[in-house]
Design a protein around this motif. Structure first.
Motif, PDB file in Angstrom:
ATOM      1  N   GLY A  63     -10.267   3.618   5.799  1.00 20.37           N
ATOM      2  CA  GLY A  63      -8.861   3.909   6.208  1.00 20.37           C
ATOM      3  C   GLY A  63      -8.482   3.039   4.453  1.00 20.37           C
ATOM      4  O   GLY A  63      -8.944   2.292   3.896  1.00 20.37           O
ATOM      5  N   GLU A  64      -7.006   2.406   5.091  1.00 18.04           N
ATOM      6  CA  GLU A  64      -5.973   1.758   3.829  1.00 18.04           C
ATOM      7  C   GLU A  64      -5.752   0.285   4.711  1.00 18.04           C
ATOM      8  O   GLU A  64      -4.955   0.123   5.726  1.00 18.04           O
ATOM      9  CB  GLU A  64      -4.325   2.782   3.649  1.00 18.04           C
ATOM     10  N   PRO A  65      -5.713  -0.656   3.633  1.00 24.51           N
ATOM     11  CA  PRO A  65      -5.070  -1.781   4.026  1.00 24.51           C
ATOM     12  C   PRO A  65      -3.743  -1.713   4.031  1.00 24.51           C
ATOM     13  O   PRO A  65      -3.361  -2.699   3.993  1.00 24.51           O
ATOM     14  CB  PRO A  65      -6.542  -2.462   2.825  1.00 24.51           C
ATOM     15  N   ALA A  66      -3.493  -1.298   2.716  1.00 18.86           N
ATOM     16  CA  ALA A  66      -2.126  -2.022   2.983  1.00 18.86           C
ATOM     17  C   ALA A  66      -1.243  -0.889   4.289  1.00 18.86           C
ATOM     18  O   ALA A  66      -0.417  -2.111   4.449  1.00 18.86           O
ATOM     19  CB  ALA A  66      -1.876  -0.226   2.121  1.00 18.86           C
ATOM     20  N   LEU A  67      -1.485  -0.895   5.658  1.00 19.37           N
ATOM     21  CA  LEU A  67      -0.819  -0.284   6.240  1.00 19.37           C
ATOM     22  C   LEU A  67      -1.517  -1.864   7.206  1.00 19.37           C
ATOM     23  O   LEU A  67      -0.183  -1.748   7.709  1.00 19.37           O
ATOM     24  CB  LEU A  67      -1.689   0.851   7.047  1.00 19.37           C
ATOM     25  N   THR A  68      -1.489  -2.500   6.851  1.00 14.94           N
ATOM     26  CA  THR A  68      -1.905  -3.552   7.939  1.00 14.94           C
ATOM     27  C   THR A  68      -0.257  -4.806   6.877  1.00 14.94           C
ATOM     28  O   THR A  68       0.022  -5.561   7.865  1.00 14.94           O
ATOM     29  CB  THR A  68      -3.185  -4.554   7.362  1.00 14.94           C
ATOM     30  N   PHE A  69      -0.463  -4.878   5.449  1.00 15.91           N
ATOM     31  CA  PHE A  69       0.574  -5.412   4.792  1.00 15.91           C
ATOM     32  C   PHE A  69       2.031  -4.910   5.298  1.00 15.91           C
ATOM     33  O   PHE A  69       2.563  -5.701   5.237  1.00 15.91           O
ATOM     34  CB  PHE A  69       0.306  -5.994   3.786  1.00 15.91           C
ATOM     35  N   LEU A  70       1.877  -3.785   4.985  1.00 12.69           N
ATOM     36  CA  LEU A  70       3.028  -2.902   5.318  1.00 12.69           C
ATOM     37  C   LEU A  70       3.695  -2.241   6.027  1.00 12.69           C
ATOM     38  O   LEU A  70       5.438  -2.403   6.398  1.00 12.69           O
ATOM     39  CB  LEU A  70       3.156  -1.889   4.207  1.00 12.69           C
ATOM     40  N   GLY A  71       3.268  -2.715   7.143  1.00 12.64           N
ATOM     41  CA  GLY A  71       3.441  -2.043   8.628  1.00 12.64           C
ATOM     42  C   GLY A  71       3.626  -0.675   8.631  1.00 12.64           C
ATOM     43  O   GLY A  71       2.690  -0.399   8.121  1.00 12.64           O
ATOM     44  N   GLN A  72       4.032  -0.792  10.617  1.00 13.79           N
ATOM     45  CA  GLN A  72       3.363   1.394  11.197  1.00 13.79           C
ATOM     46  C   GLN A  72       4.192   2.203  10.275  1.00 13.79           C
ATOM     47  O   GLN A  72       4.144   3.446  10.382  1.00 13.79           O
ATOM     48  CB  GLN A  72       3.835   0.810  12.113  1.00 13.79           C
ATOM     49  N   GLN A  73       5.595   1.757   9.519  1.00 13.86           N
ATOM     50  CA  GLN A  73       6.155   2.335   9.350  1.00 13.86           C
ATOM     51  C   GLN A  73       6.114   2.755   7.672  1.00 13.86           C
ATOM     52  O   GLN A  73       7.390   3.270   7.492  1.00 13.86           O
ATOM     53  CB  GLN A  73       7.534   1.691   9.713  1.00 13.86           C
ATOM     54  N   ALA A  74       5.033   2.068   7.100  1.00 18.65           N
ATOM     55  CA  ALA A  74       5.070   2.611   5.836  1.00 18.65           C
ATOM     56  C   ALA A  74       4.969   4.219   5.575  1.00 18.65           C
ATOM     57  O   ALA A  74       4.163   5.177   6.285  1.00 18.65           O
ATOM     58  CB  ALA A  74       3.838   1.552   5.222  1.00 18.65           C
ATOM     59  N   ARG A  75       5.761   4.224   4.458  1.00 18.92           N
ATOM     60  CA  ARG A  75       6.071   5.605   3.832  1.00 18.92           C
ATOM     61  C   ARG A  75       4.263   5.828   2.503  1.00 18.92           C
ATOM     62  O   ARG A  75       4.087   5.691   2.064  1.00 18.92           O
ATOM     63  CB  ARG A  75       6.828   6.096   3.169  1.00 18.92           C
ATOM     64  N   ILE A  76       4.632   6.825   2.749  1.00 16.22           N
ATOM     65  CA  ILE A  76       3.184   8.033   1.280  1.00 16.22           C
ATOM     66  C   ILE A  76       3.657   6.726   0.252  1.00 16.22           C
ATOM     67  O   ILE A  76       2.083   5.780  -0.511  1.00 16.22           O
ATOM     68  CB  ILE A  76       2.607   8.545   1.689  1.00 16.22           C
ATOM     69  N   GLU A  77       4.378   6.871  -0.582  1.00 11.35           N
ATOM     70  CA  GLU A  77       4.770   6.467  -1.809  1.00 11.35           C
ATOM     71  C   GLU A  77       4.844   4.799  -1.726  1.00 11.35           C
ATOM     72  O   GLU A  77       4.541   4.143  -2.579  1.00 11.35           O
ATOM     73  CB  GLU A  77       6.658   6.629  -1.859  1.00 11.35           C
ATOM     74  N   GLU A  78       5.233   3.896  -0.810  1.00 11.12           N
ATOM     75  CA  GLU A  78       4.965   2.160  -0.108  1.00 11.12           C
ATOM     76  C   GLU A  78       3.496   2.391  -0.238  1.00 11.12           C
ATOM     77  O   GLU A  78       2.899   1.302  -1.620  1.00 11.12           O
ATOM     78  CB  GLU A  78       5.936   1.553   0.592  1.00 11.12           C
ATOM     79  N   ILE A  79       2.717   2.999   0.340  1.00 12.68           N
ATOM     80  CA  ILE A  79       0.831   3.014   0.592  1.00 12.68           C
ATOM     81  C   ILE A  79       0.324   2.659  -1.183  1.00 12.68           C
ATOM     82  O   ILE A  79      -0.615   1.506  -1.240  1.00 12.68           O
ATOM     83  CB  ILE A  79       0.614   3.828   1.468  1.00 12.68           C
ATOM     84  N   GLU A  80       0.480   4.022  -2.166  1.00 13.69           N
ATOM     85  CA  GLU A  80       0.350   3.972  -2.906  1.00 13.69           C
ATOM     86  C   GLU A  80       0.950   2.953  -3.974  1.00 13.69           C
ATOM     87  O   GLU A  80      -0.376   2.530  -4.837  1.00 13.69           O
ATOM     88  CB  GLU A  80       0.749   5.516  -3.317  1.00 13.69           C
ATOM     89  N   ALA A  81       2.209   2.951  -4.062  1.00 13.65           N
ATOM     90  CA  ALA A  81       2.298   2.224  -4.953  1.00 13.65           C
ATOM     91  C   ALA A  81       2.182   0.058  -4.795  1.00 13.65           C
ATOM     92  O   ALA A  81       1.791  -0.422  -5.562  1.00 13.65           O
ATOM     93  CB  ALA A  81       4.162   1.752  -4.667  1.00 13.65           C
ATOM     94  N   TRP A  82       1.738  -0.169  -3.121  1.00 12.84           N
ATOM     95  CA  TRP A  82       1.035  -1.532  -3.266  1.00 12.84           C
ATOM     96  C   TRP A  82      -0.199  -1.074  -3.684  1.00 12.84           C
ATOM     97  O   TRP A  82      -1.205  -2.426  -4.617  1.00 12.84           O
ATOM     98  CB  TRP A  82       0.784  -1.420  -1.591  1.00 12.84           C
ATOM     99  N   ASN A  83      -0.727  -0.063  -3.425  1.00 14.09           N
ATOM    100  CA  ASN A  83      -2.662   0.218  -4.083  1.00 14.09           C
ATOM    101  C   ASN A  83      -2.388  -0.581  -5.640  1.00 14.09           C
ATOM    102  O   ASN A  83      -3.522  -0.387  -5.889  1.00 14.09           O
ATOM    103  CB  ASN A  83      -2.999   1.883  -3.472  1.00 14.09           C
ATOM    104  N   ARG A  84      -1.476   0.383  -6.037  1.00 15.17           N
ATOM    105  CA  ARG A  84      -1.621   0.447  -7.778  1.00 15.17           C
ATOM    106  C   ARG A  84      -1.277  -0.914  -8.154  1.00 15.17           C
ATOM    107  O   ARG A  84      -1.984  -1.624  -9.144  1.00 15.17           O
ATOM    108  CB  ARG A  84      -0.525   1.233  -8.232  1.00 15.17           C
ATOM    109  N   HIS A  85      -0.418  -1.403  -7.466  1.00 12.64           N
ATOM    110  CA  HIS A  85       0.162  -3.028  -7.952  1.00 12.64           C
ATOM    111  C   HIS A  85      -1.392  -3.640  -8.055  1.00 12.64           C
ATOM    112  O   HIS A  85      -0.852  -4.655  -8.315  1.00 12.64           O
ATOM    113  CB  HIS A  85       1.055  -2.844  -6.991  1.00 12.64           C
TER     114      HIS A  85
END
Lengths: 563, 314
Positions: free
Chosen positions: B32-54
């Motif tokens: 799974g994606e740790p990004a979801l933990t930080f970005l919340g349940q409504q995170a969009r795919i682009e937000e998750i990808e940007a967060w991972n890149r960052h």
């Protein structure tokens, strides 16, 4: 809190001597003003009302004092726009009643069309369906360096909005989809012009809370926002903090609504353990305890009984109900007969009585908004759903589902009521022949598996969805809970583009009926109550801004009636 | 002895390397994606990808590992995924809190455990001995989180008292700091001291029956001198071994204590890191724990020589 009560019952009295010795050894700092509670417990007001606002309105607010609150979650940075560890409360505290004052807030109760409460915006006009002209209050000032004393301008908001349009800022879909907000510009020093690509129903909601804040343009980069102490224009400004422990705020003397705020200082203590929060409340180290820590009606009753008329309880309908979700992307859950069988198999009233001690209501609706807007009753949907285990068993047989197989029923372990409710639901499913294995997993795993499409689960649970979060093609967490039905999707898009609030609320009723008729894979079960207790000396709450949370709503009206 | 110590310190390096490798890949094995933990349940795919890149999480695992390892070797363990704070700064800010907790709890453990263990052995089968053994059973059978929870809630229910919440550095307000620290660390020490009591009692009873103790008594030495100068010192070697392992247990207890009593130490930081799947924090804190535990064991080994001059290190 059930955990603490159980422990208390089991070992009550066992450590009295030891605890007494600690007290003797360490001295007292209870802050308690009297002995055991006298008199009967104070009656909680009716659900949806808040304490005694009428009484507060007739009393002259007293200035001064320190408001002490607690939170079980913390955010390890200062940015209002970047998600942190558990971004729920500390940022709320900083934002909603502290450092920032948004353009407006949306009340959670009250008549349709009267829920918009302007804050920094002095007026909002909508010359056409895609244009909004927002005027800001003059003589509003930022509170600290680097913007110390500078006027809040439209340019600040323009830059803030542009900042929100790019990840990793958490601007939400409205700012970042590229399909909603077309542009934002400053017409003059205090006038903003927003343009959307088309009619957008949730223009105001999208800027309620953090996305509506105005941050000085000098602060707008991720690192500065995270590491620099907040600079805003709200009633309070930052005073001090100890990471992981305390954050303190003091009144902002340049606040535009002087002499507000009435309370001089506020202190938020991070207490990750609910038992510690209750202990602090009982010892009067904090002035209020909210629904994060009052987790059952039994706990609320025990506090009222022990603390007597020194405290006041407020009870509100929860905005996050309990719904069962099946994975529409997997067989056999794509079969409407199987979904109808589940709807009919579960005795929700038993869950309400056993798990929630009767402190919840059966929900036939799909959205927390329905608690105040056009709620669906059983009469509306009874032709499609209702408790009927014989029919459920027949439907399962007719569907041809493999009843020898055991399906996983995943629940987030942090929410004990969901775990307990899941176990009872699993018992009911077993009665109609559907074998499930309740598997409590930590929230993180729950999010990983229930979130991204197509979802790695068979059966799980969810909160209700408010309709502004329904997305027809979002690919987000909520997609795993949506029916992915073209007719539903079309109605979602229509709702998103319907500006008239009354029409939109009626459309929302239509979509809920459609979801019931099609046996949505998100099956509403119940909506509990949340409880919030405060010492009676804390006055001036504005309950129509929020449910239960001590920091909900706009609270520069609060004051302390301490002798 | 110096050569021995140096060899042991060099031995730390491969152990730490193995620990870091295991921790790194174990945390990444969770799907799974740790990004979801930080970005919340409504995170969009682009937000998750940007967060991972960052956060560099879109790079190959080996690159991520060596990047982190390089940072640690340079003294910079990186930034928390949750808040972007520098983990090194957090460690420095939180270390005094945890050290104080460990110091007090270890101190209480040793003092209570050894004192009552010795008394139980000396007064074998007396009421004191029975009481100590009963207490040991109680202390060992109730987990620390439960004892600490009771410590919080029972005084609050009975007397509307709770230890003051909100951390205050010791030097700012010593009295308040002690009010915050002493009750929970005393409670945390109960489990460990119960273990030490039993070990001390058993070990001392063995020694008290040894020939040289009988000889000492027959020489006419006072019983106090026999026990304290001749018996206890030799009985402490197994006690010391157990005490070394208790450090790890107390660190685990500190994690619980800090969360229940709202003290912002490394335990709270670790707990949050694990809950949030904050890779960098988890990695760093596991390494920190490994270093503390290995150091404790080294210290115990070196202390053997102090207690028993016959022991030599080559």
């Amino acid at each position: 809190m059930a955990r603490a009560l159980t422990r208390r019952r089991m070992l009550g009295g066992a450590l009295a001597t030891g605890a007494g010795a600690f007290l003797a050894a360490c001295g007292g700092d209870s802050g308690k003003s009297s002995g055991p509670a006298q008199g009967a417990a104070t009656q909680a007001p009716a659900a949806g009302t808040g304490g005694s606002p009428q009484a507060a309105a007739t009393e002259a607010p007293k200035p001064g004092g320190q408001l002490r609150e607690a939170t079980i979650t913390q955010t390890p940075h200062f940015s209002p726009f970047h998600p942190g560890a558990d971004p729920s409360f500390v940022n709320t505290w900083r934002r909603v009643n502290g450092y920032y004052e948004g353009q407006w807030t949306i009340k959670t109760a009250g008549p349709v069309g009267e829920r918009l409460s302007l804050r920094l915006a002095s007026s909002v006009e909508q010359p056409d369906e895609t244009t909004y002209i927002v005027k800001l209050h003059p003589a509003t000032y930022h509170n600290r360096a680097p913007a110390n004393g500078r006027k809040v301008t439209a340019e600040d908001r323009v830059e803030t909005a542009k900042f929100l349009m790019k990840p990793p800022a958490s601007g939400g879909s409205f700012f970042q989809s590229g399909k909603d907000l077309k542009s934002v510009s400053a017409v003059d020093e205090l006038t903003l012009r927003y343009e959307t690509f088309g009619p957008r129903a949730f223009f105001y909601e999208a800027q309620n809370g953090a996305p509506g804040y105005i941050v000085p343009k000098e602060m707008l980069d991720e690192e500065t926002l995270k590491r620099t102490i907040p600079v805003g224009q709200g009633p309070y400004e930052y005073k001090a903090h100890t990471q992981g422990s305390i954050e303190e705020a003091k009144r902002f003397d340049g606040y535009r609504l002087k002499p507000k705020p009435y309370i001089d200082e506020k202190k938020l203590t991070f207490m990750p353990d609910n038992v510690a929060v209750e202990a602090a409340f009982r010892a009067n180290q904090i002035d209020a305890i909210d629904s994060e820590s009052v987790q059952s009606v039994k706990q609320k009753d025990a506090l009222l009984k022990d603390l007597g008329n020194r405290v006041v309880a407020n009870t509100y309908p929860s905005t996050s109900g309990m719904a069962l979700v099946v994975n529409i992307n997997r067989k056999p859950w794509d079969d409407p007969r199987v979904r109808e069988a589940i709807y009919r198999a579960i005795d929700v009233d038993r869950i309400i009585n056993v798990v929630f001690f009767g402190d919840a209501r059966r929900s036939w609706y799909y959205s927390p908004a329905s608690t105040t807007r056009n709620p669906l009753s059983h009469d509306d949907v009874k032709q499609w759903v209702g408790f009927d285990q014989k029919k459920a068993a027949d439907l399962l047989k007719a569907s041809g589902i493999d009843l020898s197989k055991e399906y996983e029923f995943m629940v987030p372990v942090e929410n004990q009521s969901w775990v307990d409710g899941g176990r009872l639901a699993a018992e009911d499913l077993a009665k109609v022949g559907l074998k499930t294995r309740v598997n409590p997993v930590v929230r993180n795993i729950y999010l990983q598996r229930a979130g991204p499409k197509p979802g790695d689960f068979d059966i799980t649970m969810s909160v209700f969805l408010d309709y502004q979060y329904m997305k027809s093609k979002s690919g987000t967490f909520w997609d795993s809970t949506s029916l992915q039905d073209p007719e539903v999707d079309a109605l979602v898009e229509k709702i998103e583009q319907t500006i008239d609030v009354k029409v939109r609320d009626n459309l929302w009723k239509d979509i809920q009926l459609m979801l019931a008729r099609k046996y949505s894979n998100m099956m509403p079960m119940l909506s509990g109550n949340v409880h919030h207790l405060r010492y009676a000396y804390l006055k001036g709450l504005s309950p129509d801004h929020g449910f239960g949370n001590v920091s909900a709503g706009w609270q520069d009206e609060r004051w302390l009636d301490k002798k | 002895m110096w050569a021995y110590t140096l060899r042991r310190l060099i031995f730390f390096l491969p152990v730490l390397l193995i620990v870091s490798l295991l921790t790194f890949f174990a945390t990444r094995l969770v799907p799974g994606e740790p990004a979801l933990t930080f970005l919340g349940q409504q995170a969009r795919i682009e937000e998750i990808e940007a967060w991972n890149r960052h956060h560099g999480l879109d790079r190959p695992l080996a690159v991520q590992y060596f990047d982190w390892l390089g940072g640690v070797l340079r003294g910079d363990p990186g930034e928390s995924l949750a808040g972007g704070q520098n983990i090194g700064s957090e460690l420095r800010a939180r270390l005094p809190v945890t050290l104080m907790i460990l110091l007090f709890s270890f101190g209480f453990t040793m003092v209570i455990g050894i004192t009552f263990g010795v008394l139980a052995a000396v007064f074998q089968d007396s009421w004191l001995d029975h009481s100590v053994r009963l207490f040991a059973v109680f202390g060992q059978s109730i987990p620390p989180f439960y004892k600490l929870t009771l410590l919080m809630i029972l005084p609050a229910i009975w007397w509307e008292y709770a230890p003051p919440f909100g951390y205050v550095p010791f030097w700012n307000d010593p009295l308040r700091a002690l009010q915050q620290i002493i009750p929970p660390t005393l409670m945390l020490a109960i489990g460990g001291s119960a273990t030490l009591m039993r070990i001390t009692r058993t070990s001392l009873l063995d020694v008290l029956r040894a020939d040289y103790v009988r000889t000492a008594r027959s020489k006419g030495l006072k019983e106090r001198s026999v026990v304290l100068r001749h018996a206890v010192r030799n009985a402490l070697i197994p006690v010391l071994t157990i005490a070394g392992t208790l450090i790890a247990a107390l660190m685990g207890g500190s994690l619980i204590l800090e969360n229940i009593t709202s003290l912002p130490g490394l335990g709270q930081y670790t707990f949050n890191g694990v809950i949030q799947r904050d890779y960098n924090v988890i990695m760093t804190m596991v390494m920190y724990a490994a270093i503390v535990v290995m150091s404790a064991h080294l210290a115990v080994d070196l202390l053997y020589a102090v207690l028993d001059p016959r022991i030599r290190y080559r």
